[in-house]
Design a protein around this motif. Structure first.
Motif, PDB file in Angstrom:
ATOM      1  N   GLU A  86       0.950  -1.314  -0.111  1.00 18.02           N
ATOM      2  CA  GLU A  86      -0.121   0.124   0.118  1.00 18.02           C
ATOM      3  C   GLU A  86       0.730   1.286   0.200  1.00 18.02           C
ATOM      4  O   GLU A  86       0.489   2.124  -0.592  1.00 18.02           O
ATOM      5  CB  GLU A  86      -0.806  -0.024   1.174  1.00 18.02           C
ATOM      6  CG  GLU A  86      -2.100  -1.149   1.067  1.00 18.02           C
ATOM      7  CD  GLU A  86      -2.784  -1.006   2.381  1.00 18.02           C
ATOM      8  OE1 GLU A  86      -2.506  -0.333   3.355  1.00 18.02           O
ATOM      9  OE2 GLU A  86      -3.947  -1.899   2.384  1.00 18.02           O
ATOM     10  N   VAL A  87       2.038   1.215   0.585  1.00 17.31           N
ATOM     11  CA  VAL A  87       2.830   2.257   0.815  1.00 17.31           C
ATOM     12  C   VAL A  87       3.383   2.725  -0.906  1.00 17.31           C
ATOM     13  O   VAL A  87       3.461   3.777  -0.956  1.00 17.31           O
ATOM     14  CB  VAL A  87       4.108   2.115   1.685  1.00 17.31           C
ATOM     15  CG1 VAL A  87       5.204   3.157   1.570  1.00 17.31           C
ATOM     16  CG2 VAL A  87       3.542   2.160   3.163  1.00 17.31           C
ATOM     17  N   VAL A  88       3.795   1.636  -1.479  1.00 17.08           N
ATOM     18  CA  VAL A  88       4.223   1.862  -2.647  1.00 17.08           C
ATOM     19  C   VAL A  88       3.199   1.860  -3.680  1.00 17.08           C
ATOM     20  O   VAL A  88       3.505   2.083  -5.209  1.00 17.08           O
ATOM     21  CB  VAL A  88       5.359   0.727  -3.191  1.00 17.08           C
ATOM     22  CG1 VAL A  88       6.631   0.991  -2.232  1.00 17.08           C
ATOM     23  CG2 VAL A  88       4.624  -0.502  -3.043  1.00 17.08           C
ATOM     24  N   ASN A  89       1.808   1.925  -3.416  1.00 13.39           N
ATOM     25  CA  ASN A  89       0.791   1.970  -4.337  1.00 13.39           C
ATOM     26  C   ASN A  89       0.593   0.885  -5.261  1.00 13.39           C
ATOM     27  O   ASN A  89       0.215   1.279  -6.434  1.00 13.39           O
ATOM     28  CB  ASN A  89       0.747   3.436  -4.950  1.00 13.39           C
ATOM     29  CG  ASN A  89      -0.483   3.828  -5.154  1.00 13.39           C
ATOM     30  OD1 ASN A  89      -1.645   3.433  -5.025  1.00 13.39           O
ATOM     31  ND2 ASN A  89      -0.775   5.010  -6.219  1.00 13.39           N
ATOM     32  N   ARG A  90       0.843  -0.190  -4.695  1.00 10.86           N
ATOM     33  CA  ARG A  90       0.483  -1.339  -5.348  1.00 10.86           C
ATOM     34  C   ARG A  90      -0.653  -2.226  -4.823  1.00 10.86           C
ATOM     35  O   ARG A  90      -0.376  -2.809  -3.644  1.00 10.86           O
ATOM     36  CB  ARG A  90       1.856  -2.382  -5.612  1.00 10.86           C
ATOM     37  CG  ARG A  90       2.946  -1.552  -6.390  1.00 10.86           C
ATOM     38  CD  ARG A  90       2.630  -1.865  -7.911  1.00 10.86           C
ATOM     39  NE  ARG A  90       3.803  -1.384  -8.452  1.00 10.86           N
ATOM     40  CZ  ARG A  90       4.157  -1.908  -9.468  1.00 10.86           C
ATOM     41  NH1 ARG A  90       3.718  -2.888 -10.167  1.00 10.86           N
ATOM     42  NH2 ARG A  90       5.349  -1.314 -10.295  1.00 10.86           N
ATOM     43  N   PRO A  91      -1.826  -2.388  -5.494  1.00 12.64           N
ATOM     44  CA  PRO A  91      -2.688  -3.147  -4.687  1.00 12.64           C
ATOM     45  C   PRO A  91      -2.377  -4.660  -4.653  1.00 12.64           C
ATOM     46  O   PRO A  91      -1.665  -5.107  -5.536  1.00 12.64           O
ATOM     47  CB  PRO A  91      -3.904  -3.004  -5.623  1.00 12.64           C
ATOM     48  CG  PRO A  91      -3.541  -2.393  -7.038  1.00 12.64           C
ATOM     49  CD  PRO A  91      -2.170  -1.867  -6.564  1.00 12.64           C
TER      50      PRO A  91
END
Length: 95
Positions: A86-91
Motif C-alpha cells: 500500500e505504501v508503494v501504491n501497489r494493490p
C-alpha cells in the motif's frame, strides 16, 4: 566496523542491549562530568541514565523490527507485506 568510543555509528543496531547502551552512557558521564563519582543505583543521575538506556534500547528494537518488516524476505506477517504494498501504491492482486 570498529567499536571506538567516539564512533558516531556506535552502538551497532544489530546487537544493542540495555547494558551496552548504559555502559556507553556511563562512559560519556565519566568524560563530561568527571566530578560526579557516584555509582550507586539510588543516585538520581544514574537512575536517569538507566531510564534513557531503557528507552533507547526499546526505540532501537522497534526501529529494527519495523525495518525487518519492510523486506519481503524478513517480514513475519502478511499484514506487514500488505502495508508495504500500500505504501508503494501497489494493490494486492489475487494469485
Amino acid at each position: 566496523m570498529s567499536k571506538q568510543p567516539d564512533d558516531p555509528r556506535w552502538p551497532p543496531s544489530d546487537d544493542v542491549d540495555f547494558d551496552s547502551v548504559l555502559n556507553r552512557l556511563m562512559e560519556l558521564k565519566r568524560r563530561y562530568i568527571p566530578e560526579h563519582t557516584a555509582r550507586d543505583v539510588s543516585d538520581p543521575l544514574i537512575q536517569i541514565l538507566m531510564l534513557i538506556a531503557a528507552m533507547g534500547q526499546h526505540a532501537l528494537q522497534r526501529a529494527n523490527s519495523a525495518l525487518k518488516q519492510l523486506s519481503p524476505k524478513t517480514a513475519t506477517s502478511r499484514r506487514a507485506l500488505v502495508a508495504l504494498l500500500e505504501v508503494v501504491n501497489r494493490p494486492l492482486a489475487p494469485a
